[in-house]
Scaffold this motif. Sequence first.
Motif, PDB file in Angstrom:
ATOM      1  N   UNK A  51      41.102  39.833  41.859  1.00  0.00           N
ATOM      2  CA  UNK A  51      41.421  41.086  41.185  1.00  0.00           C
ATOM      3  C   UNK A  51      42.183  40.740  39.898  1.00  0.00           C
ATOM      4  N   UNK A  52      42.464  41.732  39.082  1.00  0.00           N
ATOM      5  CA  UNK A  52      43.100  41.481  37.788  1.00  0.00           C
ATOM      6  C   UNK A  52      44.471  40.829  37.931  1.00  0.00           C
ATOM      7  N   UNK A  68      42.649  31.580  32.424  1.00  0.00           N
ATOM      8  CA  UNK A  68      42.658  30.463  31.471  1.00  0.00           C
ATOM      9  C   UNK A  68      42.150  29.176  32.104  1.00  0.00           C
ATOM     10  N   UNK A  69      42.441  28.966  33.374  1.00  0.00           N
ATOM     11  CA  UNK A  69      41.890  27.802  34.074  1.00  0.00           C
ATOM     12  C   UNK A  69      40.367  27.910  34.118  1.00  0.00           C
ATOM     13  N   UNK A  70      39.859  29.074  34.441  1.00  0.00           N
ATOM     14  CA  UNK A  70      38.401  29.276  34.482  1.00  0.00           C
ATOM     15  C   UNK A  70      37.808  29.034  33.086  1.00  0.00           C
ATOM     16  N   UNK A  71      38.435  29.577  32.074  1.00  0.00           N
ATOM     17  CA  UNK A  71      37.967  29.349  30.710  1.00  0.00           C
ATOM     18  C   UNK A  71      38.007  27.882  30.333  1.00  0.00           C
ATOM     19  N   UNK A 112      39.976  38.562  28.287  1.00  0.00           N
ATOM     20  CA  UNK A 112      38.598  38.814  28.705  1.00  0.00           C
ATOM     21  C   UNK A 112      38.532  39.349  30.122  1.00  0.00           C
ATOM     22  N   UNK A 113      37.435  39.995  30.432  1.00  0.00           N
ATOM     23  CA  UNK A 113      37.235  40.495  31.791  1.00  0.00           C
ATOM     24  C   UNK A 113      36.773  39.350  32.696  1.00  0.00           C
ATOM     25  N   UNK A 118      32.813  35.203  34.511  1.00  0.00           N
ATOM     26  CA  UNK A 118      31.848  34.833  35.553  1.00  0.00           C
ATOM     27  C   UNK A 118      30.455  34.642  34.965  1.00  0.00           C
ATOM     28  N   UNK A 119      30.052  35.542  34.088  1.00  0.00           N
ATOM     29  CA  UNK A 119      28.715  35.436  33.476  1.00  0.00           C
ATOM     30  C   UNK A 119      28.611  34.186  32.613  1.00  0.00           C
ATOM     31  N   UNK A 120      29.658  33.909  31.846  1.00  0.00           N
ATOM     32  CA  UNK A 120      29.625  32.714  30.994  1.00  0.00           C
ATOM     33  C   UNK A 120      29.635  31.444  31.838  1.00  0.00           C
ATOM     34  N   UNK A 121      30.476  31.423  32.864  1.00  0.00           N
ATOM     35  CA  UNK A 121      30.519  30.263  33.755  1.00  0.00           C
ATOM     36  C   UNK A 121      29.143  30.006  34.371  1.00  0.00           C
TER      37      UNK A 121
END
Length: 179
Positions: A51-52, A68-71, A112-113, A118-121
């Motif tokens: 969640x957010x 930021x870790x995901x990015x 970012x959302x 998720x879509x970029x990953x």
Amino acid sequence: MAHLDWDENIPKSTEYADYYEGYIELITEANVIQQLIQQGQQVYALIGQLDDQQADYRYAEEKWSVKEVIGHLIDTERIMAFRALCVARGEQQSLPGFDQDEYVRQAWFSKRSLQSLAAEYDAQRNANISLFSSFNTQQIGQAGTADGSDISVRALAYIIAGHERHHLRILEERYGVSF
């Protein structure tokens, strides 16, 4: 489907800088492409369950948020895959390094959302599975220079998988994100 040349083809220590050894040692599966597929599914599912509040969490003030870790995972994978493409195609120029903290600062991942991350990953991971699966035995063993050190295409695939595994452990241990 993963290219068979990746089976049990662990990089030798001469194929990468010492800095990457810890990441490469985290991958024990016989086929790194299969590892990338499994991790991709795991991370995509993980992002979908956040969640957010969880996504914005930092375990310390100066540390990255979960977003930021995901990015950072996305950026690092993109850079390592670009290096692999260049090396596999015979690039003779030394490829540049990058400052991960500056990349995260400039990316504004926290704004970012989760859906966009998720879509970029997912797009990045699927593109890279296709890229690495397209390499033949000669290309997998091809070596070049990145950030002033020798690096092979094989090592770059393992670095992506090991780097992600490293950060997934950190997310679990320090951020309380479970899979």
